[in-house]
Motif scaffolding. Structure first.
Motif, PDB file in Angstrom:
ATOM      1  N   ASN A  58       0.937  -1.112   0.100  1.00 28.14           N
ATOM      2  CA  ASN A  58       0.013  -0.015   0.008  1.00 28.14           C
ATOM      3  C   ASN A  58       1.028   1.208  -0.004  1.00 28.14           C
ATOM      4  O   ASN A  58       0.506   2.133   0.844  1.00 28.14           O
ATOM      5  N   HIS A  59       1.858   1.039  -0.932  1.00 26.04           N
ATOM      6  CA  HIS A  59       2.702   2.274  -1.040  1.00 26.04           C
ATOM      7  C   HIS A  59       3.164   2.505  -2.351  1.00 26.04           C
ATOM      8  O   HIS A  59       3.699   1.855  -2.973  1.00 26.04           O
ATOM      9  N   HIS A  60       2.699   3.648  -2.981  1.00 24.51           N
ATOM     10  CA  HIS A  60       2.627   3.736  -4.370  1.00 24.51           C
ATOM     11  C   HIS A  60       3.648   4.704  -4.921  1.00 24.51           C
ATOM     12  O   HIS A  60       3.822   6.023  -4.284  1.00 24.51           O
ATOM     13  N   SER A  75       7.991   9.232  -2.138  1.00 27.56           N
ATOM     14  CA  SER A  75       7.696   9.999  -1.150  1.00 27.56           C
ATOM     15  C   SER A  75       6.343   9.396  -0.320  1.00 27.56           C
ATOM     16  O   SER A  75       5.639   8.833  -1.013  1.00 27.56           O
ATOM     17  N   THR A  76       6.341   9.718   0.942  1.00 21.89           N
ATOM     18  CA  THR A  76       5.022   9.189   1.572  1.00 21.89           C
ATOM     19  C   THR A  76       4.188  10.388   1.888  1.00 21.89           C
ATOM     20  O   THR A  76       4.209  11.208   2.992  1.00 21.89           O
ATOM     21  N   HIS A  77       3.084  10.321   1.225  1.00 25.83           N
ATOM     22  CA  HIS A  77       2.199  11.329   1.229  1.00 25.83           C
ATOM     23  C   HIS A  77       1.236  11.654   2.473  1.00 25.83           C
ATOM     24  O   HIS A  77       1.311  12.709   3.172  1.00 25.83           O
ATOM     25  N   ASP A  78       1.234  10.653   3.237  1.00 24.77           N
ATOM     26  CA  ASP A  78       0.567  10.514   4.529  1.00 24.77           C
ATOM     27  C   ASP A  78       1.346  11.263   5.430  1.00 24.77           C
ATOM     28  O   ASP A  78       0.548  11.993   6.507  1.00 24.77           O
TER      29      ASP A  78
HETATM   30  C1  LIG Z   1      -5.491   5.505   1.802  1.00 23.06           C
HETATM   31  C2  LIG Z   1      -4.270   4.751   1.359  1.00 23.06           C
HETATM   32  O1  LIG Z   1      -4.110   3.788   2.232  1.00 23.06           O
HETATM   33  C3  LIG Z   1      -3.150   5.821   1.454  1.00 23.06           C
HETATM   34  O2  LIG Z   1      -3.379   7.113   0.841  1.00 23.06           O
HETATM   35  C4  LIG Z   1      -1.927   5.283   0.970  1.00 23.06           C
HETATM   36  C5  LIG Z   1      -1.673   4.915  -0.538  1.00 23.06           C
HETATM   37  N1  LIG Z   1      -0.540   4.848  -0.973  1.00 23.06           N
HETATM   38  C6  LIG Z   1       0.419   5.658  -0.650  1.00 23.06           C
HETATM   39  N2  LIG Z   1       1.590   5.811  -1.277  1.00 23.06           N
HETATM   40  C7  LIG Z   1       2.494   6.676  -1.100  1.00 23.06           C
HETATM   41  N3  LIG Z   1       3.654   6.939  -1.797  1.00 23.06           N
HETATM   42  N4  LIG Z   1       2.337   7.516  -0.022  1.00 23.06           N
HETATM   43  C8  LIG Z   1       1.368   7.225   0.705  1.00 23.06           C
HETATM   44  O3  LIG Z   1       1.134   8.257   1.882  1.00 23.06           O
HETATM   45  C9  LIG Z   1       0.251   6.484   0.452  1.00 23.06           C
HETATM   46  N5  LIG Z   1      -0.647   6.209   1.323  1.00 23.06           N
END
Ligand SMILES: C[C@H](O)[C@H](O)[C@H]1CNC2=NC(N)=NC(=O)C2=N1
Length: 98
Positions: A58-60, A75-78
């Motif tokens: 779950n990391h895109h 990068s980690t958007h969260d």
């Molecule tokens: C809701 C979902 O789990 C989140 O948005 C996940 C999905 N993939 C993600 N990918 C990346 N690169 N950063 C994230 O913070 C992230 N969050």
């Protein structure tokens, strides 16, 4: 729980990646690398394999493909910056070459 990489965490996990061609993105807490392949099939095959891990973890990635070239930014958007998940995906992407 995903957290932004600490200063010491950055040293230990990012330095080995910089040695394989990853670099910091300017004005952003993210890393980038350009991957070159023999042709489109090799590039897209690699993207497909990397995508399976991205989905599993779950990391895109942010990425784009033109023929034999894939530009990747991680990068980690969260958390608004780099986390250990970016390093984990970067290592996997390097490992999936070849
Ligand atoms: C809701 C979902 O789990 C989140 O948005 C996940 C999905 N993939 C993600 N990918 C990346 N690169 N950063 C994230 O913070 C992230 N969050």
């Amino acid at each position: 729980m995903t957290e932004k990489l600490s200063d010491t965490g950055r040293k230990t996990v990012l330095e080995p990646l910089f040695a394989t061609g990853w670099e910091m993105v300017e004005d952003r807490d993210a890393i980038r690398k350009t991957f070159k392949f023999d042709d489109f099939t090799a590039a897209f095959g690699w993207m497909t394999r990397a995508a399976m891990y991205a989905e599993k973890w779950n990391h895109h990635p942010e990425w784009s493909n033109v023929y034999n070239t894939v530009e990747v930014t991680l990068s980690t958007h969260d958390v608004g910056g780099l986390s250990s998940l970016d390093a984990k995906l970067a290592r996997k992407m390097d490992g999936l070459i070849g």
